[in-house]
Write an enzyme that holds these catalytic residues in place. Structure first.
Site, PDB file in Angstrom:
ATOM      1  N   GLU A 173       0.793  -1.230   0.000  1.00  0.00           N
ATOM      2  CA  GLU A 173       0.000   0.000   0.000  1.00  0.00           C
ATOM      3  C   GLU A 173       0.828   1.284   0.000  1.00  0.00           C
ATOM      4  O   GLU A 173       0.774   2.096   0.926  1.00  0.00           O
ATOM      5  CB  GLU A 173      -0.989  -0.036   1.174  1.00  0.00           C
ATOM      6  CG  GLU A 173      -1.923  -1.245   1.085  1.00  0.00           C
ATOM      7  CD  GLU A 173      -2.832  -1.415   2.282  1.00  0.00           C
ATOM      8  OE1 GLU A 173      -2.953  -0.478   3.073  1.00  0.00           O
ATOM      9  OE2 GLU A 173      -3.420  -2.495   2.434  1.00  0.00           O
ATOM     10  N   ASN A 215       2.002  -4.619  -3.383  1.00  0.00           N
ATOM     11  CA  ASN A 215       0.624  -5.007  -3.098  1.00  0.00           C
ATOM     12  C   ASN A 215      -0.189  -3.752  -2.798  1.00  0.00           C
ATOM     13  O   ASN A 215       0.258  -2.887  -2.045  1.00  0.00           O
ATOM     14  CB  ASN A 215       0.618  -5.948  -1.875  1.00  0.00           C
ATOM     15  CG  ASN A 215      -0.707  -6.641  -1.658  1.00  0.00           C
ATOM     16  OD1 ASN A 215      -1.277  -7.203  -2.588  1.00  0.00           O
ATOM     17  ND2 ASN A 215      -1.197  -6.616  -0.422  1.00  0.00           N
ATOM     18  N   HIS A 251     -10.507  -6.333  -1.947  1.00  0.00           N
ATOM     19  CA  HIS A 251     -11.491  -6.340  -0.860  1.00  0.00           C
ATOM     20  C   HIS A 251     -12.760  -5.685  -1.416  1.00  0.00           C
ATOM     21  O   HIS A 251     -12.762  -4.485  -1.723  1.00  0.00           O
ATOM     22  CB  HIS A 251     -10.980  -5.560   0.354  1.00  0.00           C
ATOM     23  CG  HIS A 251      -9.849  -6.220   1.077  1.00  0.00           C
ATOM     24  ND1 HIS A 251      -9.987  -7.423   1.738  1.00  0.00           N
ATOM     25  CD2 HIS A 251      -8.565  -5.858   1.238  1.00  0.00           C
ATOM     26  CE1 HIS A 251      -8.839  -7.759   2.293  1.00  0.00           C
ATOM     27  NE2 HIS A 251      -7.941  -6.842   1.983  1.00  0.00           N
ATOM     28  N   GLU A 281      -6.098 -10.528  -1.821  1.00  0.00           N
ATOM     29  CA  GLU A 281      -6.849 -10.415  -0.560  1.00  0.00           C
ATOM     30  C   GLU A 281      -8.365 -10.442  -0.799  1.00  0.00           C
ATOM     31  O   GLU A 281      -9.121  -9.711  -0.200  1.00  0.00           O
ATOM     32  CB  GLU A 281      -6.433  -9.143   0.192  1.00  0.00           C
ATOM     33  CG  GLU A 281      -4.929  -9.047   0.425  1.00  0.00           C
ATOM     34  CD  GLU A 281      -4.525  -7.903   1.319  1.00  0.00           C
ATOM     35  OE1 GLU A 281      -5.404  -7.298   1.953  1.00  0.00           O
ATOM     36  OE2 GLU A 281      -3.314  -7.613   1.413  1.00  0.00           O
ATOM     37  N   ASP A 283     -12.119 -10.837  -0.745  1.00  0.00           N
ATOM     38  CA  ASP A 283     -13.270 -11.187   0.072  1.00  0.00           C
ATOM     39  C   ASP A 283     -14.425 -10.309  -0.415  1.00  0.00           C
ATOM     40  O   ASP A 283     -14.211  -9.231  -0.968  1.00  0.00           O
ATOM     41  CB  ASP A 283     -13.026 -11.036   1.583  1.00  0.00           C
ATOM     42  CG  ASP A 283     -12.300  -9.761   1.990  1.00  0.00           C
ATOM     43  OD1 ASP A 283     -11.624  -9.771   3.033  1.00  0.00           O
ATOM     44  OD2 ASP A 283     -12.402  -8.748   1.254  1.00  0.00           O
TER      45      ASP A 283
HETATM   46  O1  G3I Z   1      -3.508 -10.110  18.562  1.00  0.00           O
HETATM   47  C1  G3I Z   1      -3.958  -8.909  19.214  1.00  0.00           C
HETATM   48  C2  G3I Z   1      -4.654  -9.268  20.508  1.00  0.00           C
HETATM   49  O2  G3I Z   1      -3.715  -9.875  21.409  1.00  0.00           O
HETATM   50  C3  G3I Z   1      -5.236  -7.998  21.145  1.00  0.00           C
HETATM   51  O3  G3I Z   1      -5.969  -8.332  22.295  1.00  0.00           O
HETATM   52  C4  G3I Z   1      -6.146  -7.315  20.137  1.00  0.00           C
HETATM   53  C5  G3I Z   1      -6.698  -6.029  20.736  1.00  0.00           C
HETATM   54  O4  G3I Z   1      -6.593  -4.993  19.809  1.00  0.00           O
HETATM   55  O5  G3I Z   1      -5.416  -6.992  18.944  1.00  0.00           O
HETATM   56  C6  G3I Z   1      -4.933  -8.187  18.295  1.00  0.00           C
HETATM   57  O6  G3I Z   1      -4.216  -7.827  17.143  1.00  0.00           O
HETATM   58  C7  G3I Z   1      -5.050  -7.431  16.053  1.00  0.00           C
HETATM   59  C8  G3I Z   1      -4.669  -8.298  14.837  1.00  0.00           C
HETATM   60  O7  G3I Z   1      -5.400  -7.881  13.666  1.00  0.00           O
HETATM   61  C9  G3I Z   1      -4.945  -9.771  15.076  1.00  0.00           C
HETATM   62  O8  G3I Z   1      -6.320  -9.938  15.262  1.00  0.00           O
HETATM   63  C10 G3I Z   1      -4.774  -5.970  15.746  1.00  0.00           C
HETATM   64  O9  G3I Z   1      -5.262  -5.174  16.812  1.00  0.00           O
HETATM   65  C11 G3I Z   1      -5.496  -5.584  14.455  1.00  0.00           C
HETATM   66  O10 G3I Z   1      -5.104  -4.277  14.070  1.00  0.00           O
HETATM   67  C12 G3I Z   1      -5.084  -6.537  13.328  1.00  0.00           C
HETATM   68  O11 G3I Z   1      -5.819  -6.199  12.183  1.00  0.00           O
HETATM   69  C13 G3I Z   1      -5.265  -6.717  10.952  1.00  0.00           C
HETATM   70  C14 G3I Z   1      -5.008  -5.519  10.014  1.00  0.00           C
HETATM   71  O12 G3I Z   1      -4.583  -5.998   8.728  1.00  0.00           O
HETATM   72  C15 G3I Z   1      -3.907  -4.624  10.573  1.00  0.00           C
HETATM   73  O13 G3I Z   1      -2.702  -5.348  10.618  1.00  0.00           O
HETATM   74  C16 G3I Z   1      -6.286  -7.669  10.324  1.00  0.00           C
HETATM   75  O14 G3I Z   1      -6.397  -8.834  11.116  1.00  0.00           O
HETATM   76  C17 G3I Z   1      -5.855  -8.043   8.921  1.00  0.00           C
HETATM   77  O15 G3I Z   1      -6.872  -8.821   8.277  1.00  0.00           O
HETATM   78  C18 G3I Z   1      -5.601  -6.790   8.091  1.00  0.00           C
HETATM   79  O16 G3I Z   1      -5.141  -7.191   6.830  1.00  0.00           O
HETATM   80  C19 G3I Z   1      -4.812  -6.109   5.932  1.00  0.00           C
HETATM   81  C20 G3I Z   1      -3.632  -6.553   5.086  1.00  0.00           C
HETATM   82  O17 G3I Z   1      -2.541  -6.893   5.924  1.00  0.00           O
HETATM   83  C21 G3I Z   1      -3.260  -5.472   4.085  1.00  0.00           C
HETATM   84  N1  G3I Z   1      -4.415  -5.128   3.248  1.00  0.00           N
HETATM   85  C22 G3I Z   1      -5.599  -4.699   4.017  1.00  0.00           C
HETATM   86  C23 G3I Z   1      -5.998  -5.796   4.998  1.00  0.00           C
HETATM   87  C24 G3I Z   1      -7.237  -5.378   5.758  1.00  0.00           C
HETATM   88  O18 G3I Z   1      -6.948  -4.258   6.570  1.00  0.00           O
END
Ligand code: G3I
Length: 392
Positions: A173, A215, A251, A281, A283
């Protein structure tokens, strides 16, 4: 059951539009009468098996907890030939503070992929959105120090996984989420306009044999963003930057669009630059309570998969998850939930979207004629509730 009969069965099940034109024989050697698979045989006709016959990969994502023994891991290993760690290989996970390496989560996901003959997409060495860059990195203002930190991160991560990860999202991004300008990020601010080339050069030096990908989000629907990314990649290629592929995230926040031919042309725009392209990605969010939600969703999946299969350079289709029970879209906070965006339901049963995905693969294997009827109007904006909060 011959392949043609299989197609008729799938067509009757609503898994197929009237066929379109694709030269399957050139890529599969299959001719009429070959049986690509027998739908009556349990676990035959899997997405990974059919896609591999077309020289393509079908992927999904996983978190470490999801590769533990159970239905998620079973579905992952059966249906997918590529695996993207959803969060385990991100900088904020791997090196949350300088020198504080945390490889356990990524080791679990990568080891699962290797054990099940799956390719890994190394997502992602550098996410050029400050929101997802660790604070200690964002605090660096000295170009020399930032270059040192980038080299340390990339050399350490690629060095650890280079024997098992053959393609990397080197940069994720680089453009604004909902715009066409370069994103405002610490790497651009401190290193200047050439920062992308510098990062790709570091990745190439770390593993000269690796495929290096860029990406991006939203190029399929944010007005002008596709053209902006094409120009960005064109410049990188012209400048001799070692970029081998472009990931189009896909997405989809509604079941509208994309228009099959328009999206195919977008994929071909990147192929024309001499790089591979992939859907990285995918969905497709649905609206709770819509009685036609899953048939509309199946149509979207079929158009996206068909567009990819019509472009020889489209190497892979990865869905951002496996089951509706675990999707980032339900945590976005701006879409009505449950969004139910994936191929398998909460109980890991295949949905119409799965049949449509498989139907598109079977049709390609049969050298089908692809649909020419117009698609629904394209999605040009997030559902109003989703627009303000989305952060990419
Ligand atoms: O694992 C912690 C957990 O211990 C904690 O209690 C909780 C409270 O906030 O957070 C958890 O981590 C979260 C993680 O996902 C795992 O669930 C983060 O807060 C959350 O920000 C994170 O979100 C991810 C996001 O990227 C940011 O990294 C999403 O799962 C993930 O699907 C999303 O994927 C992105 C791609 O990498 C790039 N393209 C867009 C896509 C959607 O945003």
């Amino acid at each position: 059951m011959t392949l043609i009969v299989a197609l008729l069965v799938l067509a009757a099940a609503g898994g197929l539009h009237p066929p379109g034109a694709i030269d399957a024989a050139a890529t599969t050697g299959l001719s009429e009468g070959d049986t690509a698979c027998d739908l009556r045989v349990p676990d035959s006709c899997t997405l990974r098996d059919l896609a591999s016959r077309l020289g393509r990969r079908v992927g999904a994502t996983a978190e470490p907890s999801q590769v533990l023994p159970g239905p998620f891991a079973d579905t992952l290993a059966r249906e997918f030939s590529s695996l993207t760690p959803e969060n385990a290989l991100k900088w904020y996970t791997v090196q949350p503070n300088r020198g504080g390496w945390n490889f356990g989560p990524a080791d679990a996901v990568v080891d699962f992929a290797v054990a099940h003959g799956m390719e890994v997409r190394g997502h992602t060495l550098v996410w050029t959105q400050d929101t997802f860059t660790p604070g200690w990195v964002k605090a660096i203002s000295d170009p020399a120090e930032l270059r040192t930190v980038l080299a340390e991160h990339i050399n350490t991560v690629v060095g650890r996984y280079g024997d098992r990860v053959h393609r990397w999202d080197v940069v994720n991004e680089p453009l604004e989420s909902i715009g066409t300008n370069p994103s405002d990020n610490v790497f651009g601010r401190v290193l200047g306009a050439g920062y992308l080339a510098e990062i790709f050069a570091l990745a190439h030096a770390a593993d000269p044999s690796a495929e290096l990908w860029l990406n991006e989000f939203g190029t399929d629907w944010v007005p002008g963003k596709h053209e902006a990314l094409v120009e960005l990649v064109r410049q990188l290629v012209t400048d001799g930057v070692p970029i081998h592929g472009v990931g189009i995230q896909m997405h989809r926040f509604t079941t509208e669009g994309p228009d099959l031919d328009a999206f195919r042309r977008q994929l071909e725009d990147f192929a024309a630059l001499g790089v591979k392209v992939a859907i990285t990605e995918l969905d497709v969010a649905t609206v709770p309570g819509d009685p036609d939600a899953f048939s509309k969703q199946a149509g979207t999946y079929e158009r996206v998969v068909t567009a990819c299969l019509l472009v020889a350079a489209c190497a892979e289709i990865t869905t951002w998850g496996v089951t509706d029970a675990a999707t980032w879209l339900d945590h976005l906070g701006t879409l009505p939930t449950p969004t139910r965006p994936l191929l398998f339901d909460d109980q890991y049963a295949p949905k119409p979207a799965y049949l449509a995905f498989r139907g598109a693969l079977l049709a390609a294997l049969a050298g089908a004629q692809w649909p020419t009827q117009p698609s629904p109007p394209p999605m040009t904006a997030l559902p109003v509730a989703a627009a303000p909060a989305f952060t990419g």
